[in-house]
Design a protein around this motif. Structure first.
Motif, PDB file in Angstrom:
ATOM      1  N   PHE A 106       0.893  -1.164   0.057  1.00 25.43           N
ATOM      2  CA  PHE A 106       0.060   0.132   0.058  1.00 25.43           C
ATOM      3  C   PHE A 106       0.920   1.252   0.205  1.00 25.43           C
ATOM      4  O   PHE A 106       0.511   2.207  -0.727  1.00 25.43           O
ATOM      5  N   THR A 107       1.726   1.355   0.852  1.00 22.60           N
ATOM      6  CA  THR A 107       2.867   2.438   0.802  1.00 22.60           C
ATOM      7  C   THR A 107       3.366   2.656  -0.440  1.00 22.60           C
ATOM      8  O   THR A 107       3.319   3.837  -0.856  1.00 22.60           O
ATOM      9  N   THR A 108       3.604   1.563  -0.936  1.00 22.70           N
ATOM     10  CA  THR A 108       4.526   1.835  -2.407  1.00 22.70           C
ATOM     11  C   THR A 108       3.374   2.419  -3.256  1.00 22.70           C
ATOM     12  O   THR A 108       3.712   3.267  -4.324  1.00 22.70           O
ATOM     13  N   ALA A 109       2.228   2.011  -3.285  1.00 21.46           N
ATOM     14  CA  ALA A 109       1.233   2.274  -4.264  1.00 21.46           C
ATOM     15  C   ALA A 109       0.739   3.647  -4.169  1.00 21.46           C
ATOM     16  O   ALA A 109       0.433   4.455  -4.923  1.00 21.46           O
ATOM     17  N   LEU A 110       1.120   4.163  -2.837  1.00 20.16           N
ATOM     18  CA  LEU A 110       0.910   5.647  -2.187  1.00 20.16           C
ATOM     19  C   LEU A 110       2.180   6.505  -2.919  1.00 20.16           C
ATOM     20  O   LEU A 110       2.018   7.729  -2.959  1.00 20.16           O
ATOM     21  N   GLY A 111       2.995   5.679  -3.187  1.00 23.36           N
ATOM     22  CA  GLY A 111       4.394   6.563  -3.768  1.00 23.36           C
ATOM     23  C   GLY A 111       5.353   7.302  -2.451  1.00 23.36           C
ATOM     24  O   GLY A 111       5.869   8.063  -2.463  1.00 23.36           O
ATOM     25  N   LEU A 112       4.897   6.677  -1.010  1.00 24.60           N
ATOM     26  CA  LEU A 112       5.493   7.166  -0.018  1.00 24.60           C
ATOM     27  C   LEU A 112       6.460   6.192   0.749  1.00 24.60           C
ATOM     28  O   LEU A 112       6.251   6.468   1.953  1.00 24.60           O
ATOM     29  N   THR A 113       7.187   5.608   0.226  1.00 21.29           N
ATOM     30  CA  THR A 113       8.084   4.731   0.914  1.00 21.29           C
ATOM     31  C   THR A 113       9.308   5.478   1.149  1.00 21.29           C
ATOM     32  O   THR A 113       9.682   6.453   0.577  1.00 21.29           O
ATOM     33  N   MET A 114      10.237   5.076   2.127  1.00 19.15           N
ATOM     34  CA  MET A 114      11.359   5.627   2.376  1.00 19.15           C
ATOM     35  C   MET A 114      12.458   4.462   2.630  1.00 19.15           C
ATOM     36  O   MET A 114      12.201   3.285   3.108  1.00 19.15           O
ATOM     37  N   ASP A 115      13.616   4.860   2.299  1.00 17.01           N
ATOM     38  CA  ASP A 115      14.677   3.843   2.676  1.00 17.01           C
ATOM     39  C   ASP A 115      15.406   4.107   3.779  1.00 17.01           C
ATOM     40  O   ASP A 115      15.845   4.916   4.220  1.00 17.01           O
ATOM     41  N   GLY A 116      14.992   3.069   4.920  1.00 17.65           N
ATOM     42  CA  GLY A 116      15.261   3.081   6.276  1.00 17.65           C
ATOM     43  C   GLY A 116      16.381   2.175   6.477  1.00 17.65           C
ATOM     44  O   GLY A 116      16.834   1.782   7.509  1.00 17.65           O
ATOM     45  N   SER A 117      17.199   1.625   5.393  1.00 18.97           N
ATOM     46  CA  SER A 117      18.209   0.528   5.500  1.00 18.97           C
ATOM     47  C   SER A 117      19.452   1.093   6.175  1.00 18.97           C
ATOM     48  O   SER A 117      20.352   0.167   6.939  1.00 18.97           O
ATOM     49  N   GLY A 118      19.646   2.319   6.424  1.00 15.81           N
ATOM     50  CA  GLY A 118      20.540   2.799   7.070  1.00 15.81           C
ATOM     51  C   GLY A 118      20.550   2.624   8.439  1.00 15.81           C
ATOM     52  O   GLY A 118      21.709   2.822   9.378  1.00 15.81           O
ATOM     53  N   TYR A 119      19.442   2.635   9.084  1.00 17.16           N
ATOM     54  CA  TYR A 119      19.092   2.452  10.519  1.00 17.16           C
ATOM     55  C   TYR A 119      18.535   0.698  10.549  1.00 17.16           C
ATOM     56  O   TYR A 119      17.994   0.590  11.600  1.00 17.16           O
ATOM     57  N   GLY A 120      18.638  -0.009   9.712  1.00 22.84           N
ATOM     58  CA  GLY A 120      18.500  -1.313   9.773  1.00 22.84           C
ATOM     59  C   GLY A 120      17.023  -1.911   9.638  1.00 22.84           C
ATOM     60  O   GLY A 120      16.593  -2.813  10.062  1.00 22.84           O
ATOM     61  N   LEU A 121      16.275  -0.765   9.057  1.00 17.46           N
ATOM     62  CA  LEU A 121      14.746  -1.014   9.234  1.00 17.46           C
ATOM     63  C   LEU A 121      14.401  -1.257   7.774  1.00 17.46           C
ATOM     64  O   LEU A 121      13.236  -1.689   7.310  1.00 17.46           O
ATOM     65  N   GLY A 122      15.086  -1.139   6.774  1.00 13.31           N
ATOM     66  CA  GLY A 122      14.592  -1.693   5.176  1.00 13.31           C
ATOM     67  C   GLY A 122      13.667  -0.588   4.686  1.00 13.31           C
ATOM     68  O   GLY A 122      13.715   0.579   4.955  1.00 13.31           O
ATOM     69  N   THR A 123      12.668  -1.046   3.520  1.00 15.27           N
ATOM     70  CA  THR A 123      11.889  -0.334   3.301  1.00 15.27           C
ATOM     71  C   THR A 123      10.809   0.197   4.475  1.00 15.27           C
ATOM     72  O   THR A 123      10.103  -0.859   4.825  1.00 15.27           O
ATOM     73  N   ARG A 124      10.579   1.241   4.491  1.00 16.00           N
ATOM     74  CA  ARG A 124       9.512   1.887   5.330  1.00 16.00           C
ATOM     75  C   ARG A 124       8.588   2.645   4.725  1.00 16.00           C
ATOM     76  O   ARG A 124       8.995   3.372   3.625  1.00 16.00           O
ATOM     77  N   GLY A 125       7.487   3.162   5.436  1.00 16.66           N
ATOM     78  CA  GLY A 125       6.672   4.417   5.001  1.00 16.66           C
ATOM     79  C   GLY A 125       7.151   5.709   5.477  1.00 16.66           C
ATOM     80  O   GLY A 125       7.610   5.770   6.827  1.00 16.66           O
ATOM     81  N   GLN A 126       6.925   6.792   4.831  1.00 21.06           N
ATOM     82  CA  GLN A 126       7.331   8.087   5.229  1.00 21.06           C
ATOM     83  C   GLN A 126       6.168   8.499   6.195  1.00 21.06           C
ATOM     84  O   GLN A 126       5.258   7.717   6.342  1.00 21.06           O
ATOM     85  N   ARG A 127       6.560   9.208   7.047  1.00 15.51           N
ATOM     86  CA  ARG A 127       5.753  10.099   7.948  1.00 15.51           C
ATOM     87  C   ARG A 127       4.655  10.742   7.382  1.00 15.51           C
ATOM     88  O   ARG A 127       5.220  11.793   6.929  1.00 15.51           O
ATOM     89  N   PHE A 128       3.254  10.363   7.237  1.00 16.49           N
ATOM     90  CA  PHE A 128       2.340  11.500   6.578  1.00 16.49           C
ATOM     91  C   PHE A 128       1.109  11.235   7.243  1.00 16.49           C
ATOM     92  O   PHE A 128       0.977  10.412   7.829  1.00 16.49           O
TER      93      PHE A 128
END
Length: 160
Positions: A106-128
């Motif tokens: 769903f987050t990808t379909a919304l176009g609102l993912t973020m790369d959290g891999s620098g924190y060990g989180l992988g693909t995550r959703g932006q805060r919105f």
């Protein structure tokens, strides 16, 4: 490109954990014929999400519903078990729907993912936060990285 005012909420199927076990839920079911506030957090149990974002919507649930909101949904790229546990810990009861997006579909379909891999989180959703009426977006506010200003319950209340 991220979702914009006037766009239709993408149609996807997600899994969530209910008292009857794992169930499918569609975004069509969640948004059709309703006024919905959806807010997204980078992760369940993370500091700002647990201390401010989720509690704000729990505390402001009645005020949001007084403005005609039928449903408040918390979205996170976490699995259904984590979202249910976080909802229990946050005492959301029936005030906020805890919507897991374990595969970031769903987050990808919304176009609102973020790369959290620098924190060990992988693909995550932006805060919105967004508001949709009968599946059409009427308001969307995406936070700048590291910020918590435009997606709070209070900020959404001001836009209703």
């Amino acid at each position: 490109m991220s979702i914009q005012v006037g766009d239709t909420i993408p149609s996807v199927t997600l899994k969530w954990l209910t008292d009857n076990g794992m169930q499918d839920v569609t975004t069509d079911e969640l948004f059709k014929g309703k006024k919905v506030v959806l807010f997204s957090v980078p992760g369940a149990f993370t500091p700002t999400c647990s201390a401010k974002h989720l509690p704000g919507f729990v505390q402001q649930a009645d005020a949001l519903k007084a403005k005609g909101v039928d449903s408040i949904i918390c979205l996170a790229v976490n699995d259904p078990f984590v979202m249910r546990a976080w909802g229990d810990k946050g005492a959301v009861e029936d005030k906020v729907v805890m919507l897991p997006d374990g595969n970031a579909t769903f987050t990808t379909a919304l176009g609102l993912t973020m790369d959290g891999s620098g924190y060990g989180l992988g693909t995550r959703g932006q805060r919105f936060a967004l508001v949709a009426e009968d599946g059409k977006v009427t308001h969307v506010a995406v936070e700048a990285p590291g910020k918590f200003e435009v997606s709070s319950a209070e900020a959404v209340l001001e836009k209703l």
